[in-house]
Structure formats: structure tokens, C-alpha cells
Design a protein around this motif. Structure first.
Motif, PDB file in Angstrom:
ATOM      1  N   VAL A  18       9.707 -13.736 -59.939  1.00 56.73           N
ATOM      2  CA  VAL A  18      10.660 -12.822 -60.587  1.00 56.73           C
ATOM      3  C   VAL A  18      12.073 -13.245 -60.194  1.00 56.73           C
ATOM      4  CG1 VAL A  18      11.429 -10.437 -60.828  1.00 56.73           C
ATOM      5  CG2 VAL A  18       8.991 -10.951 -60.522  1.00 56.73           C
ATOM      6  N   PRO A  19      12.959 -13.532 -61.165  1.00 53.31           N
ATOM      7  CA  PRO A  19      14.301 -14.011 -60.831  1.00 53.31           C
ATOM      8  C   PRO A  19      15.257 -12.867 -60.468  1.00 53.31           C
ATOM      9  CG  PRO A  19      14.009 -13.965 -63.209  1.00 53.31           C
ATOM     10  CD  PRO A  19      12.698 -13.541 -62.611  1.00 53.31           C
ATOM     11  N   TYR A  20      16.133 -13.130 -59.523  1.00 56.00           N
ATOM     12  CA  TYR A  20      17.169 -12.169 -59.117  1.00 56.00           C
ATOM     13  C   TYR A  20      18.481 -12.935 -58.926  1.00 56.00           C
ATOM     14  CZ  TYR A  20      13.178  -9.214 -57.890  1.00 56.00           C
ATOM     15  OH  TYR A  20      12.006  -8.495 -57.906  1.00 56.00           O
ATOM     16  N   PRO A  21      19.549 -12.547 -59.631  1.00 56.01           N
ATOM     17  CA  PRO A  21      20.842 -13.187 -59.384  1.00 56.01           C
ATOM     18  C   PRO A  21      21.444 -12.683 -58.083  1.00 56.01           C
ATOM     19  CG  PRO A  21      21.072 -11.453 -61.027  1.00 56.01           C
ATOM     20  CD  PRO A  21      19.607 -11.554 -60.728  1.00 56.01           C
ATOM     21  N   ILE A  22      22.039 -13.575 -57.331  1.00 56.06           N
ATOM     22  CA  ILE A  22      22.738 -13.231 -56.089  1.00 56.06           C
ATOM     23  C   ILE A  22      24.227 -13.293 -56.354  1.00 56.06           C
ATOM     24  CG2 ILE A  22      23.248 -13.992 -53.740  1.00 56.06           C
ATOM     25  CD1 ILE A  22      20.410 -15.124 -53.606  1.00 56.06           C
ATOM     26  N   ARG A  23      24.933 -12.252 -55.949  1.00 52.87           N
ATOM     27  CA  ARG A  23      26.383 -12.193 -56.067  1.00 52.87           C
ATOM     28  C   ARG A  23      26.964 -11.792 -54.703  1.00 52.87           C
ATOM     29  NH1 ARG A  23      24.818 -14.423 -59.737  1.00 52.87           N
ATOM     30  NH2 ARG A  23      24.996 -13.966 -61.961  1.00 52.87           N
ATOM     31  N   PRO A  24      28.235 -12.061 -54.449  1.00 54.48           N
ATOM     32  CA  PRO A  24      28.834 -11.567 -53.204  1.00 54.48           C
ATOM     33  C   PRO A  24      28.647 -10.049 -53.082  1.00 54.48           C
ATOM     34  CG  PRO A  24      30.311 -13.109 -54.264  1.00 54.48           C
ATOM     35  CD  PRO A  24      29.194 -12.854 -55.241  1.00 54.48           C
ATOM     36  N   GLY A  25      28.073  -9.616 -51.973  1.00 55.90           N
ATOM     37  CA  GLY A  25      27.795  -8.202 -51.782  1.00 55.90           C
ATOM     38  C   GLY A  25      26.375  -7.813 -52.122  1.00 55.90           C
ATOM     39  N   SER A  26      25.561  -8.774 -52.612  1.00 52.20           N
ATOM     40  CA  SER A  26      24.145  -8.475 -52.866  1.00 52.20           C
ATOM     41  C   SER A  26      23.395  -8.388 -51.543  1.00 52.20           C
ATOM     42  CB  SER A  26      23.503  -9.569 -53.729  1.00 52.20           C
ATOM     43  OG  SER A  26      24.084  -9.644 -54.998  1.00 52.20           O
ATOM     44  N   VAL A  27      22.365  -7.545 -51.526  1.00 50.00           N
ATOM     45  CA  VAL A  27      21.509  -7.438 -50.346  1.00 50.00           C
ATOM     46  C   VAL A  27      20.060  -7.443 -50.826  1.00 50.00           C
ATOM     47  CG1 VAL A  27      21.641  -4.886 -50.347  1.00 50.00           C
ATOM     48  CG2 VAL A  27      20.958  -6.095 -48.273  1.00 50.00           C
ATOM     49  N   SER A  28      19.216  -8.236 -50.179  1.00 49.01           N
ATOM     50  CA  SER A  28      17.807  -8.313 -50.574  1.00 49.01           C
ATOM     51  C   SER A  28      16.909  -7.924 -49.411  1.00 49.01           C
ATOM     52  CB  SER A  28      17.444  -9.723 -51.064  1.00 49.01           C
ATOM     53  OG  SER A  28      17.513 -10.669 -50.006  1.00 49.01           O
ATOM     54  N   LEU A  29      15.770  -7.336 -49.760  1.00 52.24           N
ATOM     55  CA  LEU A  29      14.740  -7.009 -48.786  1.00 52.24           C
ATOM     56  C   LEU A  29      13.424  -7.516 -49.363  1.00 52.24           C
ATOM     57  CD1 LEU A  29      14.068  -5.639 -46.090  1.00 52.24           C
ATOM     58  CD2 LEU A  29      13.657  -3.518 -47.357  1.00 52.24           C
ATOM     59  N   VAL A  30      12.932  -8.608 -48.799  1.00 55.41           N
ATOM     60  CA  VAL A  30      11.763  -9.298 -49.344  1.00 55.41           C
ATOM     61  C   VAL A  30      10.562  -9.031 -48.439  1.00 55.41           C
ATOM     62  CG1 VAL A  30      10.793 -11.540 -49.973  1.00 55.41           C
ATOM     63  CG2 VAL A  30      13.224 -11.065 -50.371  1.00 55.41           C
ATOM     64  N   PRO A  31       9.429  -8.584 -49.019  1.00 61.63           N
ATOM     65  CA  PRO A  31       8.264  -8.258 -48.188  1.00 61.63           C
ATOM     66  C   PRO A  31       7.559  -9.494 -47.644  1.00 61.63           C
ATOM     67  CG  PRO A  31       7.756  -7.982 -50.522  1.00 61.63           C
ATOM     68  CD  PRO A  31       9.213  -8.265 -50.438  1.00 61.63           C
ATOM     69  N   PRO A  32       6.712  -9.295 -46.628  1.00 57.44           N
ATOM     70  CA  PRO A  32       5.979 -10.416 -46.044  1.00 57.44           C
ATOM     71  C   PRO A  32       5.079 -11.095 -47.078  1.00 57.44           C
ATOM     72  CG  PRO A  32       5.804  -8.465 -44.661  1.00 57.44           C
ATOM     73  CD  PRO A  32       6.426  -8.023 -45.945  1.00 57.44           C
ATOM     74  N   ALA A  33       4.874 -12.378 -46.900  1.00 47.91           N
ATOM     75  CA  ALA A  33       3.957 -13.189 -47.718  1.00 47.91           C
ATOM     76  C   ALA A  33       4.458 -13.438 -49.129  1.00 47.91           C
ATOM     77  CB  ALA A  33       2.566 -12.564 -47.766  1.00 47.91           C
ATOM     78  N   ALA A  34       5.621 -12.884 -49.505  1.00 48.51           N
ATOM     79  CA  ALA A  34       6.162 -13.160 -50.841  1.00 48.51           C
ATOM     80  C   ALA A  34       6.704 -14.586 -50.877  1.00 48.51           C
ATOM     81  CB  ALA A  34       7.262 -12.167 -51.180  1.00 48.51           C
ATOM     82  N   GLN A  35       6.546 -15.241 -52.017  1.00 46.22           N
ATOM     83  CA  GLN A  35       7.052 -16.595 -52.196  1.00 46.22           C
ATOM     84  C   GLN A  35       8.500 -16.533 -52.681  1.00 46.22           C
ATOM     85  OE1 GLN A  35       5.436 -19.591 -51.574  1.00 46.22           O
ATOM     86  NE2 GLN A  35       3.903 -18.285 -50.589  1.00 46.22           N
ATOM     87  N   SER A  36       9.423 -17.007 -51.849  1.00 46.42           N
ATOM     88  CA  SER A  36      10.844 -16.944 -52.187  1.00 46.42           C
ATOM     89  C   SER A  36      11.396 -18.345 -52.420  1.00 46.42           C
ATOM     90  CB  SER A  36      11.634 -16.278 -51.061  1.00 46.42           C
ATOM     91  OG  SER A  36      11.180 -14.955 -50.829  1.00 46.42           O
ATOM     92  N   HIS A  37      12.200 -18.494 -53.468  1.00 42.22           N
ATOM     93  CA  HIS A  37      12.843 -19.768 -53.771  1.00 42.22           C
ATOM     94  C   HIS A  37      14.311 -19.510 -54.090  1.00 42.22           C
ATOM     95  CE1 HIS A  37       9.004 -21.934 -53.915  1.00 42.22           C
ATOM     96  NE2 HIS A  37       8.528 -20.868 -54.537  1.00 42.22           N
ATOM     97  N   TYR A  38      15.203 -20.249 -53.440  1.00 42.38           N
ATOM     98  CA  TYR A  38      16.642 -20.119 -53.661  1.00 42.38           C
ATOM     99  C   TYR A  38      17.167 -21.321 -54.441  1.00 42.38           C
ATOM    100  CZ  TYR A  38      16.994 -16.339 -50.226  1.00 42.38           C
ATOM    101  OH  TYR A  38      16.868 -15.147 -49.545  1.00 42.38           O
ATOM    102  N   ARG A  39      18.160 -21.057 -55.285  1.00 41.46           N
ATOM    103  CA  ARG A  39      18.920 -22.135 -55.927  1.00 41.46           C
ATOM    104  C   ARG A  39      20.385 -21.906 -55.579  1.00 41.46           C
ATOM    105  NH1 ARG A  39      21.335 -23.228 -60.948  1.00 41.46           N
ATOM    106  NH2 ARG A  39      20.630 -21.264 -61.848  1.00 41.46           N
ATOM    107  N   TYR A  40      20.898 -22.744 -54.684  1.00 38.81           N
ATOM    108  CA  TYR A  40      22.256 -22.587 -54.195  1.00 38.81           C
ATOM    109  C   TYR A  40      23.247 -23.325 -55.091  1.00 38.81           C
ATOM    110  CZ  TYR A  40      19.812 -21.052 -49.996  1.00 38.81           C
ATOM    111  OH  TYR A  40      18.997 -20.398 -49.114  1.00 38.81           O
TER     112      TYR A  40
END
Length: 224
Positions: A18-40
Motif C-alpha cells: 500500500v503506497p503512502y506519500p511522505i511529506r515534511p511533518g508526516s509521521v508513520s507507525l508501522v506494525p511488526p512483520a510488515a514489509q516496508s519499502h522506501y523511495r528516497y
């Protein structure tokens, strides 16, 4: 482990596809075992905590990604204090992370964030927090927030009780005080790290905000 991140840059995150845009001031809380991928997209410094949660206590539903808005400075302060305290007082560090978590849990329920004025101010605050190190002008902040200089000035005064310039100065000096008291960074390096390259200007601002020069503030002498 759960992952709590407070961001100060633009990027993209996907959690279990599931995609989520990150912006200055964004805060994320990701549960254990979730697959996370960042594009910087460039420099990507952020504050974060990895933690375990027990089954005890009241359950709360928290979105994976939220806009912290005007809560960004407080969340950042809790996480920085946790980092500072961890070596000597893990219990204090844990308390600071829990304080941040409680604020994250109630972000979606704060009515003040729903109107257009608070949203514009929240965006402005997020931009300020992301760019404390570099040059900042009210005109630039207004342009990137999508409103006029005068409109931002009025909204900011109404929502925050102070001008944009005063808020920027206050946040820079709060960070400077933290670095002076909690790190061994040189005073010129601290001045540069809060966007005040001129050491004389930094000394003058420090005296105006705290009543003492940086060196006295560092050693806790006669501070106000």
C-alpha cells in the motif's frame, strides 16, 4: 517490532504493497512483520523509534501514515529527549517514546486540524521544522504552503499566537539550547546547525532569547 518515524523530507513509502506519500511533518507507525519499502529523493534524515507493545491496555486504531502538523515540534522533542536519555536512563527514554505515541494516537481526533486555516498553518510548521538548518523566509514558506504572504501571517498569528518569524527564531533557539546542553558540538557548529551562520548574530539571538551568551547557557551559569 513496531516502527515510529517522524519525517522531515519528501519520499514515498509502501507498507505491504500500500503506497503512502511522505511529506515534511508526516509521521508513520508501522506494525511488526510488515514489509516496508522506501523511495528516497534526496537527504533523508528522520527521527524514529523501534518498540515492542504489550497486549495490555486499551486498543487504539492508528493510521499507518498521518500528518503531524503543529504537533511536529512536540513529537520531535519527545524523540530527541528519548535519544539523549537512553544511555543513562532507559526508563526516561521509554516514557518519552510513550508520550510521543499518545500524541500520534490522537492526531486524527484533533478537531482543529480539520479546517483550511489550521491545515495551512500545519503545512507551514512542517516546512519550518524540515528546514531549520537552511535559510527561511515568510515569502518562501507562504509560496510552498499555497497561500499569500499576508494570509499566512494572519493565519499563523491566529493559530499559533505569534508571528512566523518569531516561531522560526524560537524553534531554532530551542534546538540550539538542546545541542548546547546535551552535546559536545562546538558553538560555531551549533550556530550553523540552526541556520545562523553568523556567530555574532547567534550570540546576540541567544542573549535575547535566554538572557545569557551560548557559553554560559552550555554550562548552566546564571541562566533564566
Amino acid at each position: 517490532m513496531w516502527s515510529l518515524h517522524l519525517y522531515s523530507y519528501d519520499a514515498d513509502l509502501s507498507v505491504d504493497g500500500v503506497p503512502y506519500p511522505i511529506r515534511p511533518g508526516s509521521v508513520s507507525l508501522v506494525p511488526p512483520a510488515a514489509q516496508s519499502h522506501y523511495r528516497y529523493r534526496g537527504p533523508s534524515d528522520h527521527l524514529y523509534a523501534h518498540l515492542r507493545l504489550t497486549e495490555a491496555g486499551e486498543r487504539q486504531q492508528v493510521p499507518v501514515m498521518q500528518e503531524a502538523g503543529v504537533e511536529s515540534p512536540t513529537l520531535a522533542a519527545h524523540l530527541r529527549q528519548a535519544l539523549t536519555a537512553y544511555a543513562q536512563s532507559p526508563a526516561r527514554a521509554t516514557a518519552e517514546v510513550w508520550a510521543a505515541l499518545w500524541r500520534v494516537a490522537r492526531l486524527g481526533g484533533v478537531p482543529a486540524e480539520s479546517g483550511p486555516a489550521p491545515v495551512a498553518v500545519a503545512r507551514a510548521v512542517a516546512l519550518i521544522e524540515a528546514r531549520l538548518v537552511g535559510p527561511l523566509s515568510v515569502a518562501d514558506i507562504a509560496r510552498e504552503t499555497g497561500i499569500s504572504h499576508n494570509h499566512l501571517t494572519r493565519l499563523f498569528q491566529e493559530e499559533m499566537g505569534k508571528t512566523v518569524v518569531a516561531y522560526v527564531r524560537e524553534r531554532r533557539m530551542e534546538r540550539a539550547r538542546h545541542l548546547l546542553r546535551e552535546t559536545t558540538m562546538s558553538i560555531p557548529a551549533i550556530a550553523a546547525s540552526v541556520g545562523i551562520a553568523d556567530l555574532q548574530a547567534f550570540n546576540k539571538t541567544c542573549r535575547r532569547e535566554f538572557g545569557v551568551p551560548p557559553r554560559q547557557l552550555r554550562f548552566g551559569e546564571n541562566t533564566c
